[in-house]
Scaffold this motif. Sequence first.
Motif, PDB file in Angstrom:
ATOM      1  N   ASP A   1      -7.230  -1.648  -3.407  1.00  8.29           N
ATOM      2  CA  ASP A   1      -6.446  -2.290  -2.345  1.00  8.29           C
ATOM      3  C   ASP A   1      -7.309  -3.351  -1.643  1.00  8.29           C
ATOM      4  O   ASP A   1      -8.535  -3.247  -1.610  1.00  8.29           O
ATOM      5  N   GLU A   2      -6.647  -4.335  -1.080  1.00  7.01           N
ATOM      6  CA  GLU A   2      -7.311  -5.509  -0.482  1.00  7.01           C
ATOM      7  C   GLU A   2      -8.298  -6.114  -1.486  1.00  7.01           C
ATOM      8  O   GLU A   2      -9.420  -6.519  -1.144  1.00  7.01           O
TER       9      GLU A   2
ATOM     10  N   THR B   1       0.840  -1.198   0.000  1.00  9.73           N
ATOM     11  CA  THR B   1       0.000   0.000   0.000  1.00  9.73           C
ATOM     12  C   THR B   1       0.874   1.247   0.000  1.00  9.73           C
ATOM     13  O   THR B   1       0.615   2.212  -0.734  1.00  9.73           O
TER      14      THR B   1
END
Length: 400
Positions: free
Chosen positions: A183-184, A72
């Motif tokens: 993200d994720e 990240t």
Amino acid sequence: MSLRVAFLRVTIPPLLYSKYKDTKMKIREYFPLGVASGRAFCNREIETQTLNNNIQNGQHTVIVSPRRYGKTSLAQHALQLSNIPYCKVDFFIIVDERTIEKLILSSINTLIGEIFGSTEKILAIMQRYVKKLKPTLSVSANGPKIELSPSASEDPSHNILEALLMLENMLREKKQMAVIFFDEFQEISLVEKRHGIEAAIRSVAQESQQLSFIFSGSNRHLLSSMFEDKKRPLYKLCKKIQLERISKQHYYKHLNTLAKRKWNALLPNDTFESIMTFSECHPYYVNNICEQLWSQSDNLPRPEDVKLVWNWLIKLEKSEVIQELAALSLNQKKIMVAIANGLVTGLTSKDFLNQSSMASSSVIRAIESLVKKDLIILNDDKLSILDPLIKYSLKEMNWV
Ligand SMILES: Nc1ncnc2c1ncn2[C@@H]1O[C@H](COP(=O)(O)OP(=O)(O)OP(=O)(O)O)[C@@H](O)[C@H]1O
Ligand SMILES: [Mg+2]
């Protein structure tokens, strides 16, 4: 004994240049346990350059690494440097397809607001590119704003497809590049088994001229299967950045820059070596150790201080480690303990099978499963435990 008390007992020569010390230094900002940015960001120059080249060339990227290596942080660092407008959609907590739809639509809406300015103008352009989505103008305390509402009768994947196409078309009209950072991202595959949303993203991404996508996530095995399985929609869509730990050489420069700010001196070599040895250059643990060293001591820390901090960390994280290990089968625990104690090859040898009362097929199964959980890694035929704190805890405390 508390850490603070322990530090008082360490006798350290007074600093010569304390008047130059950076007293305003906020230690957490330099050693964050979350996203690293600004002065906290160490190196990653090649990866940043690669990611930025991909962005500039409109290529899509998937960033893969074990947990807490800095995916990240890298994506955000590169995006900030790129000067290209972007939005980040974090799927950290999603419960169903409608949540995914809501997150994506609202991020697209915000991104459009940043790029296109005046709300009335946006509304008119949006309306040219949508059929089912409903862009509406509403008035809030902060002035007029656009809402992009999905069609409740449509499948979320259709609404997402339409929103992404709308964004791409609007960007083409303005000759503007933009990036969407998911993200994720692996979480999508857990709530949406039909892969409709992945297919919607693929159909836009493979034709896009203005939009570049970055995908990342903390479960690298789920993430990899989304991009490396021939049967999945996103197969071979992206360039992959495989993120490794930050090298010792880069940490040397980084930590000494921050040591000079705090103590106006370089870290003693043995202290630096000790930080690298305990943390094994794992960025999360380097920051954890350094945050304590930099905030607890007015004097340059010594190797004994690093050991104290490390033991304190082990105590602090003990319940988390126990929780992680409690979820393992007995055979998996035996393998973890063996590796932590230095048995990095030969786990199917007669000696180990006798000693552990395991069949070789069980050893192989346990190893495969631990690799999948990202608890151990296999490199050059050698096994190792990924998390240095778990390794140390297993070695030192003999919990299992
Ligand atoms: N380039 C860097 N320089 C210094 N520290 C870093 C760097 N990148 C990450 N870190 C530190 O490493 C830890 C993990 O960072 P980050 O959250 O970016 O990793 P991640 O791979 O996205 O984690 P997760 O797998 O949990 O999503 C944090 O403590 C962060 O501050
Ligand atoms: Mg992350």
